[in-house]
Motif scaffolding. Structure first.
Motif, short mmCIF file in Angstrom:
data_model
loop_
_atom_site.label_atom_id
_atom_site.label_comp_id
_atom_site.label_asym_id
_atom_site.label_seq_id
_atom_site.Cartn_x
_atom_site.Cartn_y
_atom_site.Cartn_z
N ALA A 1 8.41 -0.86 0.49
CA ALA A 1 9.56 -0.19 1.34
C ALA A 1 10.72 0.20 0.70
O ALA A 1 11.44 1.10 0.91
CB ALA A 1 9.56 -0.84 2.61
N ASP A 2 11.08 -0.55 -0.28
CA ASP A 2 12.30 -0.76 -1.09
C ASP A 2 12.29 0.57 -1.97
O ASP A 2 13.18 1.33 -2.34
CB ASP A 2 12.74 -1.80 -1.99
CG ASP A 2 12.98 -2.91 -1.23
OD1 ASP A 2 13.24 -2.84 0.08
OD2 ASP A 2 12.69 -4.06 -1.36
N VAL A 46 0.64 -9.79 -9.33
CA VAL A 46 1.89 -9.39 -9.76
C VAL A 46 1.93 -8.53 -11.02
O VAL A 46 2.46 -7.48 -11.00
CB VAL A 46 3.01 -10.67 -9.92
CG1 VAL A 46 4.30 -10.00 -10.22
CG2 VAL A 46 3.08 -11.02 -8.25
N TRP A 47 1.02 -8.96 -11.82
CA TRP A 47 0.94 -8.25 -13.33
C TRP A 47 0.25 -6.82 -13.03
O TRP A 47 0.62 -5.96 -13.50
CB TRP A 47 0.27 -9.06 -14.21
CG TRP A 47 0.21 -8.24 -15.67
CD1 TRP A 47 -0.73 -7.80 -16.17
CD2 TRP A 47 1.27 -8.08 -16.44
NE1 TRP A 47 -0.57 -7.26 -17.38
CE2 TRP A 47 0.88 -7.39 -17.43
CE3 TRP A 47 2.63 -8.36 -16.30
CZ2 TRP A 47 1.57 -6.72 -18.52
CZ3 TRP A 47 3.56 -7.61 -17.51
CH2 TRP A 47 2.95 -6.97 -18.41
N ILE A 48 -0.82 -7.06 -12.45
CA ILE A 48 -1.55 -5.69 -12.06
C ILE A 48 -0.60 -4.74 -11.29
O ILE A 48 -0.53 -3.51 -11.66
CB ILE A 48 -2.71 -5.92 -11.48
CG1 ILE A 48 -3.69 -6.53 -12.37
CG2 ILE A 48 -3.48 -4.75 -10.88
CD1 ILE A 48 -5.17 -6.96 -11.78
N LEU A 49 0.13 -5.38 -10.27
CA LEU A 49 1.04 -4.55 -9.49
C LEU A 49 2.06 -3.75 -10.41
O LEU A 49 2.20 -2.63 -10.25
CB LEU A 49 1.56 -5.29 -8.30
CG LEU A 49 2.80 -4.60 -7.47
CD1 LEU A 49 1.75 -3.54 -6.41
CD2 LEU A 49 3.52 -5.66 -6.81
N TYR A 50 2.54 -4.68 -10.93
CA TYR A 50 3.61 -4.04 -11.98
C TYR A 50 3.25 -3.02 -13.06
O TYR A 50 3.73 -1.88 -12.95
CB TYR A 50 4.31 -5.28 -12.69
CG TYR A 50 5.32 -4.97 -13.98
CD1 TYR A 50 6.80 -4.73 -13.28
CD2 TYR A 50 5.17 -4.86 -15.06
CE1 TYR A 50 7.70 -4.35 -14.37
CE2 TYR A 50 6.16 -4.36 -16.05
CZ TYR A 50 7.44 -3.99 -15.72
OH TYR A 50 8.29 -3.49 -16.40
N SER A 66 11.74 -3.30 -11.78
CA SER A 66 11.37 -4.42 -12.28
C SER A 66 12.50 -5.51 -11.57
O SER A 66 12.07 -6.39 -11.13
CB SER A 66 12.02 -4.52 -13.59
OG SER A 66 10.73 -3.69 -14.40
N PHE A 67 13.75 -4.94 -11.29
CA PHE A 67 15.00 -5.80 -10.67
C PHE A 67 14.43 -6.12 -9.18
O PHE A 67 14.44 -7.28 -9.00
CB PHE A 67 16.25 -5.17 -10.82
CG PHE A 67 17.22 -5.78 -9.99
CD1 PHE A 67 17.85 -7.01 -10.42
CD2 PHE A 67 17.74 -5.31 -8.67
CE1 PHE A 67 18.89 -7.47 -9.80
CE2 PHE A 67 18.59 -6.04 -8.10
CZ PHE A 67 19.43 -7.02 -8.56
#
Length: 89
Positions: A1-2, A46-50, A66-67
């Motif tokens: 959402a962000d 988290v890594w795959i999402l990133y 990233s922030f």
């Protein structure tokens, strides 16, 4: 959402996230201990999402993503107080 508030184009479907979760389950380190497996799944997801989200972002928005990801992780884990974060913003 962000990210959608940054640019409406940055909206991802539930199927997209399910695909990432499935990929994470397959790639994460196996472990008989629940805590180790959960930690491995979280780290892998988290890594795959990133990687996948960054691939679809404009260059100017990658640092912001990233922030946002980092702050969400820290708030969820209790390492960053939401009140302090709001004060920073």
């Amino acid at each position: 959402a962000d990210l959608a508030s940054v640019d409406p184009m940055y909206q991802y479907s539930l199927d997209f996230y399910i695909g990432l979760l499935t990929m994470s389950i397959e790639r994460a380190k196996q472990s008989p201990k629940m805590e180790e497996r959960t930690a491995a799944l979280m780290e892998t997801f988290v890594w795959i999402l990133y990687e996948n989200i960054c691939r679809s972002l404009f260059e100017k928005d990658k640092l912001l993503f990233s922030f946002l990801l980092c702050t969400k992780i820290l708030i969820t884990s209790g390492e960053l107080d939401p009140g302090h974060f709001r004060f920073l913003l």
